[in-house]
Enzyme design. Structure first.
Site, PDB file in Angstrom:
ATOM      1  N   SER A 106       0.794  -1.240   0.000  1.00 39.06           N
ATOM      2  CA  SER A 106       0.000   0.000   0.000  1.00 39.06           C
ATOM      3  C   SER A 106       0.820   1.279   0.000  1.00 39.06           C
ATOM      4  O   SER A 106       0.263   2.368  -0.170  1.00 39.06           O
ATOM      5  CB  SER A 106      -0.955   0.006   1.208  1.00 39.06           C
ATOM      6  OG  SER A 106      -2.127  -0.708   0.914  1.00 39.06           O
ATOM      7  N   LYS A 109       0.358   3.878  -2.741  1.00 36.94           N
ATOM      8  CA  LYS A 109      -0.579   5.008  -2.732  1.00 36.94           C
ATOM      9  C   LYS A 109       0.136   6.356  -2.657  1.00 36.94           C
ATOM     10  O   LYS A 109      -0.431   7.371  -3.067  1.00 36.94           O
ATOM     11  CB  LYS A 109      -1.573   4.852  -1.578  1.00 36.94           C
ATOM     12  CG  LYS A 109      -2.494   3.648  -1.730  1.00 36.94           C
ATOM     13  CD  LYS A 109      -3.465   3.543  -0.567  1.00 36.94           C
ATOM     14  CE  LYS A 109      -4.429   2.377  -0.741  1.00 36.94           C
ATOM     15  NZ  LYS A 109      -3.796   1.058  -0.568  1.00 36.94           N
ATOM     16  N   SER A 306      -6.057   4.188   3.829  1.00 39.05           N
ATOM     17  CA  SER A 306      -5.504   3.191   2.904  1.00 39.05           C
ATOM     18  C   SER A 306      -6.622   2.606   2.044  1.00 39.05           C
ATOM     19  O   SER A 306      -6.783   1.399   1.914  1.00 39.05           O
ATOM     20  CB  SER A 306      -4.776   2.067   3.655  1.00 39.05           C
ATOM     21  OG  SER A 306      -3.869   1.405   2.783  1.00 39.05           O
TER      22      SER A 306
END
Length: 473
Positions: A106, A109, A306
């Site tokens: 993640s 991102k 997230s």
């Protein structure tokens, strides 16, 4: 923004970072007037002291001495790539496999957020439109790729654009003509709705969704329950299989259609012709439009929560600005292109999606720290919105329960970072202020970690905590 609760106001000056507690919302927005006898509101108290741009710069030797044993911890596995740099100068202070593309999970991102802020700008809002169809009373609902679009006031994302507002505009534009049919145009996006490289449980596990140009509440079946249970489920929620058709059905109900008239199919909005048939608006005539929260806020939510689905929609926004297909492939390629245009090493990033769910993604730690330097040194003010959603160690988001032990407490409150986790993959990248007040950026990516999640996270936190607790000179 309609709702401002627990907002972090981030002030970046040169390389300084200060975080304040929220003040009186109505007064910020010029709303509630004060009674003359009421004393003025005090300035919001500082929670984290601002970094000192004149603080001593750590030396590479000092940083190496602080980190070298920590990056070799067994809990991190046998492939640990690290980059540490000074935000004000961009000087590299420590590197270990820093230029090696690594599975980022993640942390991807951050790249998606930086690319969309550069490509669209922080103030851009994503439109959802309704236009007249070919037949009188036919309404085409045109998806523009807003993942946060809500049906009504009970949507998942506070302040999101709403279909009930759009329906009101449509009824007014139609005048005395009754709506007869709703068609959805979700043709803006192309390609598969799930990324082929995702683990098999992503489509059904609640952390991902079918990515279509028209959706409500990022595809959540029950946004009210999802919001209520967010902390308990870590954001997972049941998603609908065809978000565009579901949104169309919700819109048809808002227009008062029922039974067979409320059945919704996909189609393409006609081009505006300007030629009307009697009192009916001409085919393609815009009947109404609602717009998303500004891009800066969407990036904020994506990073703080997230939110995988928002990430995929924002990657497609990057693709649209670069004339590429609004698909997984197009979004990934456009993100790499935009980051390259910012002067970052495009050969050190290779993406398959915008969220980090794909295990085929690769990003180097140094690209992440270079991106954070660009966002924090004042050279690219459009990128500073990337900081607002970063979780704070021991306080918020994915870091709220971390930095609690004696070995990591130095990082509590002074580490602001995005985390990433897949089985065998653990990553963290963000900002940390040293004991002398110098603002640094760091990225630690490990993609061969053992199955010891708590120990691996603590080992990661020890690294940033060591930077927080030393002058490293």
């Amino acid at each position: 923004m309609a709702v401002l609760s627990a907002v972090l106001v981030v002030a970046l000056a040169t390389a300084g970072l200060a975080v304040f507690r929220p003040g009186p919302v109505a007064d910020w927005l010029g709303g509630r007037p004060k009674a003359s006898a009421e004393p003025p509101e005090p300035d919001p108290p500082v929670v984290l002291a601002g970094a000192d741009a004149n603080a001593p710069l750590p030396t590479p030797e000092g940083v190496r001495a602080a980190l070298e044993s920590l990056v070799r911890a067994a809990a991190l596995g046998d492939r640990v790539n690290v980059s540490v740099a000074d935000v004000a100068t961009g000087k590299e202070l420590y590197g270990r496999g820093q230029d090696d593309p690594t599975v980022p999970a993640s942390v991807t991102k951050l790249a998606t957020g930086g690319a969309v802020l550069a490509a669209r700008g922080p103030a851009y809002r994503i439109p959802t439109r309704a236009v007249a169809g070919a037949a009188p009373g036919e309404v085409i609902l045109v998806g523009g790729g807003d993942p946060t679009l809500a049906v009504d006031k009970n949507g998942f994302y506070p302040g999101a654009a709403r279909l009930d507002d759009l329906a009101g505009q449509v009824r007014k534009a139609l005048g005395g003509i009754a709506p007869t049919k709703v068609t959805v145009d979700s043709s803006l996006f192309s390609g598969p709705v799930y990324e082929p490289g995702w683990d098999s449980d992503i489509p059904t596990g609640g952390f991902g969704a079918a990515i279509t140009a028209l959706t409500t509440d990022a595809g959540r079946r029950d946004p009210v329950a999802a919001r209520k249970n967010f902390d308990a489920t870590h954001g997972a929620a049941e998603r609908v299989p065809q978000p565009d058709l579901t949104a169309g059905q919700q819109f048809a109900k808002l227009l008062g259609l029922s039974g067979a008239a409320a059945e919704v199919k996909r189609g393409t909005a006609p081009a505006a012709s300007g030629a009307s048939a009697g009192a009916a608006p001409a085919p393609g005539t815009e009947l109404g439009k609602v717009e998303s929260l500004p891009m800066s806020r969407l990036v904020d939510i994506m990073i703080s929560d997230s939110d995988n689905v928002i990430a995929e929609y924002l990657a497609r926004q990057v693709a649209l600005t670069k004339g590429k297909p609004a698909s997984f492939t197009g979004g990934a390629a456009a993100t790499g292109q935009v980051l390259g245009e910012l002067g970052l090493p495009a050969n050190e990033i290779s993406l398959a999606d915008g969220s980090g769910l794909s295990r085929t993604n690769r990003i180097s730690p140094s690209l992440l720290t270079d991106l954070i330097v660009l966002a924090g040194n004042g050279s690219h003010p459009e990128l500073t919105a990337i900081f607002g959603g970063l979780p704070v160690g021991g306080w918020s988001g994915t870091l709220d329960t971390r930095y609690q032990k004696a070995a990591t407490k130095a990082g509590a409150g002074v580490v602001r970072a995005k985390t990433g986790t897949l089985s065998g993959v653990n990553a963290i990248a963000g900002l940390v202020t040293t004991a002398d007040g110098r603002l640094l950026t760091f990225a630690v990516l490990t993609d061969r970690a053992p199955d010891t999640l708590d120990d691996t996270r603590e080992a990661l936190d020890r690294i940033s905590s060591a930077l927080a607790g030393c002058g490293c000179r």
